[in-house]
Design a protein around this motif. Structure first.
Motif, PDB file in Angstrom:
ATOM      1  N   MET A 139      -6.709 -15.952 -12.928  1.00  0.00           N
ATOM      2  CA  MET A 139      -6.405 -14.932 -13.934  1.00  0.00           C
ATOM      3  C   MET A 139      -6.101 -13.607 -13.245  1.00  0.00           C
ATOM      4  SD  MET A 139      -9.026 -15.800 -17.055  1.00  0.00           S
ATOM      5  CE  MET A 139      -8.019 -14.887 -18.206  1.00  0.00           C
ATOM      6  N   SER A 140      -5.320 -12.791 -13.935  1.00  0.00           N
ATOM      7  CA  SER A 140      -4.912 -11.489 -13.382  1.00  0.00           C
ATOM      8  C   SER A 140      -4.842 -10.466 -14.493  1.00  0.00           C
ATOM      9  CB  SER A 140      -3.557 -11.608 -12.688  1.00  0.00           C
ATOM     10  OG  SER A 140      -2.583 -12.127 -13.570  1.00  0.00           O
ATOM     11  N   ILE A 141      -4.830  -9.206 -14.088  1.00  0.00           N
ATOM     12  CA  ILE A 141      -4.728  -8.081 -15.018  1.00  0.00           C
ATOM     13  C   ILE A 141      -3.532  -7.227 -14.609  1.00  0.00           C
ATOM     14  CG2 ILE A 141      -5.807  -5.951 -15.833  1.00  0.00           C
ATOM     15  CD1 ILE A 141      -8.497  -7.263 -15.560  1.00  0.00           C
ATOM     16  N   VAL A 142      -2.740  -6.819 -15.604  1.00  0.00           N
ATOM     17  CA  VAL A 142      -1.618  -5.906 -15.406  1.00  0.00           C
ATOM     18  C   VAL A 142      -1.861  -4.669 -16.254  1.00  0.00           C
ATOM     19  CG1 VAL A 142       0.855  -5.526 -15.669  1.00  0.00           C
ATOM     20  CG2 VAL A 142       0.019  -7.742 -14.877  1.00  0.00           C
ATOM     21  N   VAL A 143      -1.765  -3.493 -15.628  1.00  0.00           N
ATOM     22  CA  VAL A 143      -1.904  -2.220 -16.346  1.00  0.00           C
ATOM     23  C   VAL A 143      -0.563  -1.477 -16.232  1.00  0.00           C
ATOM     24  CG1 VAL A 143      -3.153  -0.035 -16.526  1.00  0.00           C
ATOM     25  CG2 VAL A 143      -4.359  -2.115 -15.822  1.00  0.00           C
ATOM     26  N   ILE A 144       0.009  -1.162 -17.378  1.00  0.00           N
ATOM     27  CA  ILE A 144       1.309  -0.492 -17.423  1.00  0.00           C
ATOM     28  C   ILE A 144       1.164   0.817 -18.185  1.00  0.00           C
ATOM     29  CG2 ILE A 144       3.727  -0.652 -18.116  1.00  0.00           C
ATOM     30  CD1 ILE A 144       3.384  -3.697 -18.187  1.00  0.00           C
ATOM     31  N   ARG A 145       1.528   1.910 -17.534  1.00  0.00           N
ATOM     32  CA  ARG A 145       1.530   3.208 -18.217  1.00  0.00           C
ATOM     33  C   ARG A 145       2.911   3.453 -18.820  1.00  0.00           C
ATOM     34  NH1 ARG A 145       1.129   8.270 -14.508  1.00  0.00           N
ATOM     35  NH2 ARG A 145       3.311   7.670 -14.210  1.00  0.00           N
ATOM     36  N   VAL A 146       2.939   3.829 -20.096  1.00  0.00           N
ATOM     37  CA  VAL A 146       4.183   4.128 -20.808  1.00  0.00           C
ATOM     38  C   VAL A 146       4.097   5.557 -21.305  1.00  0.00           C
ATOM     39  CG1 VAL A 146       5.683   3.494 -22.737  1.00  0.00           C
ATOM     40  CG2 VAL A 146       4.412   1.718 -21.517  1.00  0.00           C
ATOM     41  N   ARG A 147       5.153   6.334 -21.087  1.00  0.00           N
ATOM     42  CA  ARG A 147       5.111   7.733 -21.530  1.00  0.00           C
ATOM     43  C   ARG A 147       6.495   8.210 -21.969  1.00  0.00           C
ATOM     44  NH1 ARG A 147       5.470  11.450 -16.543  1.00  0.00           N
ATOM     45  NH2 ARG A 147       6.356  10.091 -14.936  1.00  0.00           N
ATOM     46  N   ASN A 148       6.494   9.170 -22.877  1.00  0.00           N
ATOM     47  CA  ASN A 148       7.719   9.813 -23.358  1.00  0.00           C
ATOM     48  C   ASN A 148       7.950  11.046 -22.486  1.00  0.00           C
ATOM     49  OD1 ASN A 148       9.766  11.144 -24.665  1.00  0.00           O
ATOM     50  ND2 ASN A 148       8.758  11.276 -26.657  1.00  0.00           N
ATOM     51  N   THR A 149       8.946  10.970 -21.608  1.00  0.00           N
ATOM     52  CA  THR A 149       9.237  12.089 -20.709  1.00  0.00           C
ATOM     53  C   THR A 149      10.413  12.928 -21.187  1.00  0.00           C
ATOM     54  OG1 THR A 149      10.676  10.682 -19.366  1.00  0.00           O
ATOM     55  CG2 THR A 149       8.358  10.817 -18.728  1.00  0.00           C
ATOM     56  N   GLY A 150      10.956  12.582 -22.347  1.00  0.00           N
ATOM     57  CA  GLY A 150      12.082  13.344 -22.864  1.00  0.00           C
ATOM     58  C   GLY A 150      11.644  14.604 -23.556  1.00  0.00           C
ATOM     59  N   THR A 175       1.134 -15.035  -9.465  1.00  0.00           N
ATOM     60  CA  THR A 175       2.464 -14.471  -9.699  1.00  0.00           C
ATOM     61  C   THR A 175       2.367 -12.961  -9.881  1.00  0.00           C
ATOM     62  OG1 THR A 175       3.009 -16.509 -10.844  1.00  0.00           O
ATOM     63  CG2 THR A 175       4.535 -14.676 -11.108  1.00  0.00           C
ATOM     64  N   LYS A 176       3.313 -12.231  -9.348  1.00  0.00           N
ATOM     65  CA  LYS A 176       3.325 -10.767  -9.457  1.00  0.00           C
ATOM     66  C   LYS A 176       4.476 -10.245 -10.316  1.00  0.00           C
ATOM     67  CE  LYS A 176      -0.075  -9.562  -6.601  1.00  0.00           C
ATOM     68  NZ  LYS A 176      -1.174  -8.639  -6.951  1.00  0.00           N
ATOM     69  N   VAL A 177       5.220 -11.141 -10.933  1.00  0.00           N
ATOM     70  CA  VAL A 177       6.422 -10.736 -11.656  1.00  0.00           C
ATOM     71  C   VAL A 177       6.062  -9.908 -12.888  1.00  0.00           C
ATOM     72  CG1 VAL A 177       8.429 -11.538 -12.947  1.00  0.00           C
ATOM     73  CG2 VAL A 177       7.718 -12.719 -10.857  1.00  0.00           C
ATOM     74  N   VAL A 178       6.702  -8.746 -13.030  1.00  0.00           N
ATOM     75  CA  VAL A 178       6.652  -7.938 -14.257  1.00  0.00           C
ATOM     76  C   VAL A 178       8.080  -7.466 -14.510  1.00  0.00           C
ATOM     77  CG1 VAL A 178       5.762  -5.906 -15.426  1.00  0.00           C
ATOM     78  CG2 VAL A 178       4.296  -7.156 -13.842  1.00  0.00           C
ATOM     79  N   GLU A 179       8.642  -7.901 -15.625  1.00  0.00           N
ATOM     80  CA  GLU A 179      10.023  -7.533 -15.955  1.00  0.00           C
ATOM     81  C   GLU A 179      10.056  -6.782 -17.269  1.00  0.00           C
ATOM     82  OE1 GLU A 179      11.990 -11.288 -15.935  1.00  0.00           O
ATOM     83  OE2 GLU A 179      12.480 -11.151 -13.793  1.00  0.00           O
ATOM     84  N   ARG A 180      10.975  -5.827 -17.327  1.00  0.00           N
ATOM     85  CA  ARG A 180      11.114  -4.997 -18.530  1.00  0.00           C
ATOM     86  C   ARG A 180      12.476  -5.215 -19.151  1.00  0.00           C
ATOM     87  NH1 ARG A 180      15.027  -1.320 -19.693  1.00  0.00           N
ATOM     88  NH2 ARG A 180      14.859  -0.496 -17.556  1.00  0.00           N
ATOM     89  N   PHE A 204       7.856  -6.422 -22.147  1.00  0.00           N
ATOM     90  CA  PHE A 204       7.434  -6.746 -20.791  1.00  0.00           C
ATOM     91  C   PHE A 204       7.131  -8.232 -20.719  1.00  0.00           C
ATOM     92  CE2 PHE A 204       6.286  -2.282 -21.312  1.00  0.00           C
ATOM     93  CZ  PHE A 204       6.877  -1.716 -20.191  1.00  0.00           C
ATOM     94  N   THR A 205       7.657  -8.907 -19.707  1.00  0.00           N
ATOM     95  CA  THR A 205       7.348 -10.315 -19.462  1.00  0.00           C
ATOM     96  C   THR A 205       6.758 -10.448 -18.071  1.00  0.00           C
ATOM     97  OG1 THR A 205       9.622 -10.704 -18.725  1.00  0.00           O
ATOM     98  CG2 THR A 205       9.115 -11.197 -21.025  1.00  0.00           C
TER      99      THR A 205
END
Length: 564
Positions: free
Chosen positions: A87-98, A224-229, A113-114
Motif C-alpha cells: 500500500m502507498s499514500i499520495v498527497v497532492i496539493r491543489v491551489r488557485n494561483t490565478g 508504482t509511482k505513477v501519478v498522471e493529471r 488524477f490517476t
C-alpha cells in the motif's frame, strides 16, 4: 532585405530621433505582456504538486525479535504486514494561483488524477485553507476506473462508497488470507479520482490524500509511482509546480521591459540635459538669415530655432542650394554683411569677394537605389559606367531580370552634386534627358535616362517611387527616409560602407560642411555669437543627433577630417 540590412535599419532606427518612441513602445509591450497574459488571456490558473508518493511501509521481513531466530506468534500480524507492504499514500496539493475565483463551469474537463494500476482504498481532503469548504471539496470527489466508471454514475463513485468498500476489502483480505479460502467477488476497482464540481476562491488551496494498493498481480518489487493529471481549463492553465521553470517568458519579457525602460529614461535624461541652456551662451538682438545647402539646412534650422527661442533673436534658414547660397552672399551689400551667412557642401569656388569659411561638420553622402534593383554594393567604376551610359540595364551589373537604369540627380546649384562629381564620378554628372525620370522625354538620343530634383528629400522620394532608380543624398537624410518606410537601399562603394569610420579605409563620398560669411564677423554681433553657438556643446549634440560629426570636438580641438 538581407539580415545585415535588417540589423542596420534597426540600429539606425534606435539611433534616430524616433528611438525614444520605439524604446517606449517596446518597454510598454514587454512589461504589459505578462500582465495581459495573467489578467486577460489566462486569468484562471490551477497549480498542483505531488508532495508525497511512497508506500506506507511495514515489511513482513521486519517482523522478528531482532536476531531472526523467532517470529511473532500472532499470524494475523503477518497478514496485516503483507497487506500494508503493497500500500502507498499520495498527497497532492491543489491551489488557485490565478487572480480570479474558479467555478465548476470554468472547466472544460474536470481535474482528474490517476495512479497507474494502483487501486484506491481511501481518500480525504486535508488542510483546506478555507475550512468551511471542506465538505464541498469532499462532495466534489468522484472515483473511477481507468476502464470506465465503476458501477452506476451516481452513488457508486462517491467517497462514501469507497469507504464502505474499504471495510469489505480489509475483512476479505484478513479473513481469506488466514483461512486460505477463495475470496468473494471483489469490490469495485477505482484507479482515479475526479474533482467534478471544483470551486476555488482566489489563493485558496487544499491537499488531496489518497490511499492506494498495488493490484493483486503486483506482489513483489517496488511500488508504482505513477501519478498522471488530466483536465482542461479554457482561457487558463493547469500546471505541475515541479515542472514550472524559474525563468519563464513573463519573467523574461518583464525583465526586458525594465531594461528598455531604463534605456528610455537614460535617453530622456540625456535629451533633457542637452536642452539645458549652455552657460557660455551669448545672446544678441537682430536678424540673421542662413541660406545654402539643402542637405545641411534642416540640422542648422533646429539649432537656429533653439538659439532664437533662448535669446529672442530672429535667426532663419532657407535651403537655396550651396552654390546659389554662396553667390547670394558674395553679391551682398557690404553694409548688410552681418545679416547673412551661407552653408556650402565643400569649399566654395566663388571668386571675387572676401569669403571666410567656418568648418561646421563632416557630411557623408551615399548612393541610394530603389529596392527593386536588388543590389547593395557597387564599385566606383560601375557608378561611373552607369552615368556615362555604358550600363543601361541592371542585368548588366547583377544577375536577374531586365530593369532599365534611371538616374535621379541634382541641379547645377547643388553642393551635393559638386561633391558627387568630384569624389565619385571624377567628372561632370551628365545632361538632363528626362523630366519624369521614367523615359527620355527631353532627348531621345541621350545615352541615359537622367532627371533632376531640387532637394535631397525630392531625390529620395523620386528614387523610392521609380523602379530601377539610382541617386544620391547625404547619409542622415537617406537613413531617415529608409527608417520612415521608403523602399530605398543604401549602397556600399568599393566595399566601404558610407560612414565616417570608413573614410580612412577609402570611402570617397564625403565632404566638409562650411558656413561662409562675408568677411570676419564683428565681435558682439549676432553672426559672431551664432557661430560661437554652433561650436557649443548644445549645438554639437544637436548635430550628432542629426547624424553629423561636428568639426569642433568636445575638448575644443578640430576634428582631423576638418583640418584640410
Amino acid at each position: 532585405m538581407g539580415p545585415g540590412q535588417t540589423l542596420q535599419a534597426l540600429a539606425e532606427l534606435l539611433g534616430s530621433g524616433q528611438g525614444s518612441v520605439v524604446l517606449g513602445v517596446a518597454a510598454l509591450l514587454a512589461i504589459a505582456s505578462p500582465i495581459v497574459d495573467r489578467y486577460v488571456i489566462r486569468r484562471k490558473r490551477v497549480h498542483y504538486r505531488v508532495q508525497y508518493n511512497s508506500k506506507i511501509g511495514l515489511s513482513p521481513v521486519d517482523l522478528h525479535d531482532g536476531n531472526g531466530a523467532a517470529r511473532h506468534a500472532d499470524p494475523r500480524l503477518l497478514h496485516i504486514a503483507e497487506l500494508l507492504d503493497r500500500m502507498s499514500i499520495v498527497v497532492i496539493r491543489v491551489r488557485n494561483t490565478g487572480s480570479f475565483d474558479i467555478e465548476p463551469k470554468d472547466f472544460g474537463r474536470p481535474l482528474e488524477f490517476t495512479f497507474g494500476r494502483r487501486v484506491i482504498w481511501d481518500a480525504r481532503i486535508s488542510e483546506p485553507s478555507v475550512e468551511e469548504h471542506r465538505g464541498e471539496l469532499t462532495d466534489a470527489l468522484e472515483f473511477f476506473s481507468v476502464d470506465g466508471d465503476a458501477g452506476d454514475p451516481g452513488e457508486t463513485g462517491k467517497l462514501t462508497k469507497v469507504r464502505t468498500s474499504l471495510g469489505q476489502r480489509l475483512s476479505a483480505w484478513l479473513g481469506n488470507s488466514a483461512s486460505g479460502e477463495p475470496p468473494p467477488a471483489p469490490p469495485p476497482q477505482w484507479h482515479g479520482v475526479r474533482l467534478s464540481r471544483l470551486s476555488l476562491e482566489r489563493k485558496e488551496k487544499f491537499k488531496l490524500v489518497v490511499v492506494l494498493r498495488e493490484p493483486d498481480g503486483n506482489r513483489h518489487g517496488e511500488i508504482t509511482k505513477v501519478v498522471e493529471r488530466s483536465g482542461h481549463l479554457p482561457g487558463g492553465r493547469i500546471k505541475d509546480d515541479r515542472k514550472l521553470r524559474r525563468i519563464t517568458w513573463p519573467v523574461v519579457t518583464a525583465t526586458f521591459g525594465v531594461l528598455l525602460t531604463g534605456a528610455l529614461l537614460a535617453t530622456v535624461l540625456t535629451s533633457a540635459s542637452r536642452q539645458v541652456t549652455d552657460p557660455t551662451l551669448q545672446c544678441a538682438d537682430g536678424t540673421l538669415r542662413i541660406v545654402g545647402s539643402s542637405a545641411f539646412t534642416p540640422a542648422v534650422s533646429d539649432i537656429a530655432g533653439e538659439y532664437s527661442r533662448v535669446c529672442g533673436a530672429d535667426v532663419t534658414t532657407e535651403a537655396t542650394g550651396s552654390i546659389d547660397g554662396v553667390r547670394l552672399l558674395a553679391n551682398l551689400d557690404q553694409a548688410e554683411r552681418g545679416t547673412l551667412a551661407a552653408l556650402s557642401d565643400g569649399r566654395a569656388g566663388e571668386p571675387g569677394r572676401q569669403l571666410v569659411a567656418q568648418a561646421v561638420a563632416v557630411i557623408v553622402y551615399t548612393v541610394v537605389v530603389n529596392d527593386s534593383v536588388g543590389v547593395d554594393r557597387l564599385t566606383l567604376e560601375q557608378v561611373r559606367g552607369i552615368h556615362s551610359g555604358r550600363y543601361r540595364d541592371w542585368n548588366q551589373i547583377r544577375r536577374g531580370p531586365s530593369l532599365p537604369i534611371r538616374i535621379v540627380g541634382r541641379g547645377q546649384e547643388s553642393g551635393s552634386r559638386r561633391t558627387f562629381e568630384r569624389t565619385v564620378l571624377d567628372g561632370p554628372e551628365g545632361g538632363l534627358s528626362s523630366d519624369s525620370c521614367e523615359r527620355r522625354d527631353r532627348g531621345a538620343s541621350a545615352p541615359v535616362i537622367r532627371c533632376e530634383r531640387g532637394s535631397e528629400a525630392d531625390v529620395l522620394a523620386e528614387v523610392a517611387d521609380t523602379e530601377g532608380a539610382i541617386g544620391y543624398a547625404d547619409l542622415p537624410s537617406a537613413r531617415a527616409a529608409r527608417t520612415g518606410g521608403l523602399p530605398i537601399t543604401v549602397v556600399e562603394l568599393d566595399e566601404n560602407y558610407p560612414d565616417v569610420s570608413d573614410i580612412p579605409n577609402g570611402y570617397p563620398f564625403w565632404t566638409i560642411e562650411y558656413l561662409y560669411t562675408l568677411g570676419v564677423p564683428e565681435n558682439g554681433s549676432l553672426l559672431r555669437y551664432f557661430i560661437d553657438y554652433l561650436r557649443s556643446g548644445t549645438a554639437r549634440a544637436a548635430l550628432q543627433d542629426a547624424g553629423y560629426v561636428p568639426c569642433v570636438r568636445r575638448d575644443g580641438r578640430v576634428h582631423h577630417l576638418c583640418r584640410g
